[in-house]
Design an enzyme around this catalytic site. Structure first.
Site, PDB file in Angstrom:
ATOM      1  CE  LYS A  27      -1.688   1.664   4.041  1.00 37.62           C
ATOM      2  NZ  LYS A  27      -1.371   3.098   4.243  1.00 37.62           N
ATOM      3  CG  ASN A  28       2.374   2.672   3.509  1.00 35.53           C
ATOM      4  OD1 ASN A  28       1.214   3.003   3.275  1.00 35.53           O
ATOM      5  ND2 ASN A  28       2.815   2.428   4.735  1.00 35.53           N
ATOM      6  CB  CYS A  68      -4.206   6.223  10.574  1.00 40.08           C
ATOM      7  SG  CYS A  68      -4.696   4.704   9.792  1.00 40.08           S
ATOM      8  NE  ARG A 113      -7.121   4.359   5.158  1.00 41.66           N
ATOM      9  CZ  ARG A 113      -6.161   4.713   6.014  1.00 41.66           C
ATOM     10  NH1 ARG A 113      -6.397   4.692   7.304  1.00 41.66           N
ATOM     11  NH2 ARG A 113      -4.993   5.098   5.603  1.00 41.66           N
ATOM     12  CG  ASP A 141       3.392   1.578   9.311  1.00 45.19           C
ATOM     13  OD1 ASP A 141       3.041   2.492  10.080  1.00 45.19           O
ATOM     14  OD2 ASP A 141       3.653   1.763   8.112  1.00 45.19           O
ATOM     15  NE  ARG A 169      -0.091  10.587   9.930  1.00 48.38           N
ATOM     16  CZ  ARG A 169      -0.444   9.531   9.195  1.00 48.38           C
ATOM     17  NH1 ARG A 169      -1.632   8.995   9.360  1.00 48.38           N
ATOM     18  NH2 ARG A 169       0.367   9.021   8.297  1.00 48.38           N
TER      19      ARG A 169
HETATM   20  C1  EPZ Z   1       4.231   7.038   6.181  1.00 49.47           C
HETATM   21  O1  EPZ Z   1       3.433   8.073   6.745  1.00 49.47           O
HETATM   22  C2  EPZ Z   1       3.340   5.818   6.076  1.00 49.47           C
HETATM   23  N1  EPZ Z   1       2.219   6.115   5.213  1.00 49.47           N
HETATM   24  C3  EPZ Z   1       2.858   5.410   7.461  1.00 49.47           C
HETATM   25  O2  EPZ Z   1       2.111   4.216   7.335  1.00 49.47           O
HETATM   26  C4  EPZ Z   1       4.071   5.137   8.337  1.00 49.47           C
HETATM   27  O3  EPZ Z   1       3.636   4.855   9.640  1.00 49.47           O
HETATM   28  C5  EPZ Z   1       5.003   6.351   8.351  1.00 49.47           C
HETATM   29  O4  EPZ Z   1       5.351   6.734   6.988  1.00 49.47           O
HETATM   30  C6  EPZ Z   1       6.292   6.107   9.116  1.00 49.47           C
HETATM   31  O5  EPZ Z   1       6.956   5.008   8.585  1.00 49.47           O
HETATM   32  C7  EPZ Z   1       2.361   6.019   3.905  1.00 49.47           C
HETATM   33  O6  EPZ Z   1       3.414   5.698   3.381  1.00 49.47           O
HETATM   34  C8  EPZ Z   1       1.162   6.243   3.075  1.00 49.47           C
HETATM   35  P1  EPZ Z   1       6.180  10.522   8.148  1.00 49.47           P
HETATM   36  P2  EPZ Z   1       3.912   9.572   6.713  1.00 49.47           P
HETATM   37  O7  EPZ Z   1       6.023  11.761   7.338  1.00 49.47           O
HETATM   38  O8  EPZ Z   1       4.607   9.839   5.427  1.00 49.47           O
HETATM   39  C9  EPZ Z   1       6.160  13.948  11.538  1.00 49.47           C
HETATM   40  C10 EPZ Z   1       0.294   2.768   7.695  1.00 49.47           C
HETATM   41  O9  EPZ Z   1      -0.198   2.246   8.729  1.00 49.47           O
HETATM   42  N2  EPZ Z   1       6.040  14.934  10.441  1.00 49.47           N
HETATM   43  O10 EPZ Z   1       7.433   9.733   8.013  1.00 49.47           O
HETATM   44  O11 EPZ Z   1       2.756  10.402   7.069  1.00 49.47           O
HETATM   45  C11 EPZ Z   1       4.880  13.132  11.675  1.00 49.47           C
HETATM   46  O12 EPZ Z   1       3.894  13.836  12.410  1.00 49.47           O
HETATM   47  C12 EPZ Z   1       0.721   4.216   7.696  1.00 49.47           C
HETATM   48  O13 EPZ Z   1       0.424   2.165   6.633  1.00 49.47           O
HETATM   49  C13 EPZ Z   1       6.082  16.280  10.745  1.00 49.47           C
HETATM   50  O14 EPZ Z   1       6.231  16.687  11.905  1.00 49.47           O
HETATM   51  O15 EPZ Z   1       4.933   9.550   7.900  1.00 49.47           O
HETATM   52  C14 EPZ Z   1       5.379  11.894  12.359  1.00 49.47           C
HETATM   53  O16 EPZ Z   1       5.483  12.117  13.721  1.00 49.47           O
HETATM   54  C15 EPZ Z   1       0.328   4.958   8.921  1.00 49.47           C
HETATM   55  N3  EPZ Z   1       5.968  17.198   9.721  1.00 49.47           N
HETATM   56  C16 EPZ Z   1       6.778  11.712  11.765  1.00 49.47           C
HETATM   57  O17 EPZ Z   1       7.136  12.991  11.211  1.00 49.47           O
HETATM   58  C17 EPZ Z   1       5.818  16.811   8.423  1.00 49.47           C
HETATM   59  O18 EPZ Z   1       5.733  17.671   7.541  1.00 49.47           O
HETATM   60  C18 EPZ Z   1       6.877  10.651  10.667  1.00 49.47           C
HETATM   61  O19 EPZ Z   1       5.934  10.899   9.662  1.00 49.47           O
HETATM   62  C19 EPZ Z   1       5.780  15.425   8.128  1.00 49.47           C
HETATM   63  C20 EPZ Z   1       5.895  14.503   9.156  1.00 49.47           C
END
Ligand code: EPZ
Length: 419
Positions: free
Chosen positions: A22-23, A116, A400, A308, A121
């Site tokens: 998915k990701n 989610c 999802r 995850d 986020r």
């Molecule tokens: C991706 O989410 C995945 N989703 C998530 O999988 C996964 O948990 C996550 O990466 C971490 O591995 C997809 O790929 C679609 P991040 P993403 O940006 O990109 C903070 C699942 O269950 N942050 O790496 O949203 C954020 O709040 C899902 O399949 C900021 O502060 O994750 C978090 O604490 C859920 N500002 C951390 O960084 C920003 O602009 C990591 O988020 C962006 C992120």
């Protein structure tokens, strides 16, 4: 509202072929918007998030069809630059279209994404990077407006304060068609980013360094069509392995990305499960009672233990012998499944980013509600290990991310039905 009725207590056994990730497919679908030519994405998981992405593409003027397990995307009619609010709300990955739309159209209008509920986020890193690449960004009435003067982004040196997966992907998507070179320092190293880059390279993009902390992208004028096989879903793999570990039994995962799953497998092995790997297969046997994990399980960006997989492993450790300790370092609010597990008889105490899981001799069925995708999968795993029947609602979260979830679990001998 549909529910799963799950009767636990059966051992799981059998073989299953892992779905596409998915990701991985979601940013790849956004990347298919760029350039010309048809993208054929094989091993495409049929998930509600994928259908949401296809609706976004359709709204922008692309043709997106599904047949024989493949998504076929033709961007030649793409002319739109707006994502409607209701589609933004459906999933977090809708934000990924920002980089691609900006790269193609030079402007993009959208709103804050849904997805989610894992705590705040923000998208500040995404927006700061787009600004560095030439976008002027404003917001009004809940909508965000991005415009690039002259219509084409320019390369930039971007130092991410944290290796955000989504921000790294968005920068790549905007940079491949930008003028000049973009360097991303402290880039995320997740395997799904390498899959996105490998897809874009097949289309003619110049990208180096993915999988390491620094990615260098040289913008090109044109991208062509290509065929790509989406990588297997390492988190779906972790889910079915954890489920079998919890319920007992043996399973062979086919089409698995063994190397990419190593950070998870090396922890799961410490529970005493027998795990053998060969090429793209993983065999797991869970016999006697699981052992607790001695060392603290800290979720970290790849190649650390994946956030995850935290919930699904926790479901298995809830019935292990002894206490295990998790530390969630990626999201602020990713323990929402623990209330449901405790309702089933688990003994889990959450103290800020730490969760102490004291293994119990057994769980029992209960009426519970999935509050997010992986938490929902963890509840299903616990239900399969429990005595009695569980009624699990909120299963649209599970749809999802897991293709044919109940069919897969049934094939392994789990008693589950959708009502
Ligand atoms: C991706 O989410 C995945 N989703 C998530 O999988 C996964 O948990 C996550 O990466 C971490 O591995 C997809 O790929 C679609 P991040 P993403 O940006 O990109 C903070 C699942 O269950 N942050 O790496 O949203 C954020 O709040 C899902 O399949 C900021 O502060 O994750 C978090 O604490 C859920 N500002 C951390 O960084 C920003 O602009 C990591 O988020 C962006 C992120």
């Amino acid at each position: 509202m549909q529910k799963f009725i799950i009767t636990g207590g059966s051992r799981l056994s059998g073989e299953l072929t892992l779905q596409g990730s998915k990701n991985s497919i979601l940013p790849i679908m956004a990347a298919a918007l760029l350039g010309e030519g048809r993208s054929v994405l094989r091993n495409c998981p049929m998930l509600t998030d994928v259908f949401s992405a296809s609706r976004i593409l359709g709204g922008l003027g692309c043709r997106c069809t599904f047949s024989d397990g493949a998504a076929v995307i033709d961007p030649c009619g793409a002319s739109g630059s707006e994502i409607p609010e209701e589609l933004m709300r459906e999933m977090r990955s809708s934000i990924m279209f920002m980089g691609a739309i900006l790269g193609r159209m030079g402007e993009c209008t959208f709103s804050v994404p849904g997805g989610c509920e894992l705590g705040p986020r923000p998208i500040d890193m995404h927006l700061a990077a787009m600004r560095k690449m030439g976008a002027d960004i404003s917001d009004s009435g809940g909508r965000i407006y991005c415009r690039i003067a002259g219509g084409r982004a320019h390369g930039a040196k971007i130092n991410l304060p944290f290796p955000s997966v989504g921000a790294t992907e968005n920068i790549i998507l905007c940079a491949v068609c930008a003028d000049g070179e973009t360097i991303i320092n402290n880039a995320a190293r997740e395997p799904e980013i390498c899959d996105l880059c490998s897809f874009l390279r097949k289309r003619g993009a110049e990208i180096k360094g993915d999988g390491g902390g620094t990615i260098v992208i040289c913008g090109t004028e044109k991208l062509r069509g290509c065929e790509h096989i989406v990588m297997p879903d390492r988190i779906a793999g972790a889910t079915y392995l954890s489920m079998t570990a919890a319920a007992g039994g043996e399973i062979i995962l086919k089409n698995a990305c063994v190397a990419e799953m190593e950070p998870f497998l090396s922890v799961l092995e410490q529970t005493g499960c027998r795990i053998y790997t060969a090429e793209n297969r993983i065999y797991l046997r869970s016999g006697a009672r699981l052992r607790a994990i001695r060392e603290r399980i800290r979720t970290m960006p790849h190649p650390g233990f994946p956030t995850d997989a935290q919930a699904v492993l926790m479901a298995a450790l809830a019935v292990a012998d002894g206490a295990s300790v998790f530390e969630e370092n990626i999201f602020d609010c990713r323990y929402r499944h623990t209330d449901a597990l405790n309702k089933m008889g688990a003994d889990i105490e959450v103290l800020g980013k730490v969760a102490v899981v004291r293994g119990v001799a057994g769980l029992h069925g209960a009426d519970i509600n999935a509050t997010d995708l992986r938490g929902g999968a963890a509840m299903a795993a616990a239900a399969l290990a429990a005595e009695g029947t569980t009624c699990l609602s909120g299963i649209s979260h599970i749809d999802r991310g897991y293709e044919k979830f109940e069919e897969t679990v049934s094939c392994l001998g789990g008693k589950i039905r959708r009502v």
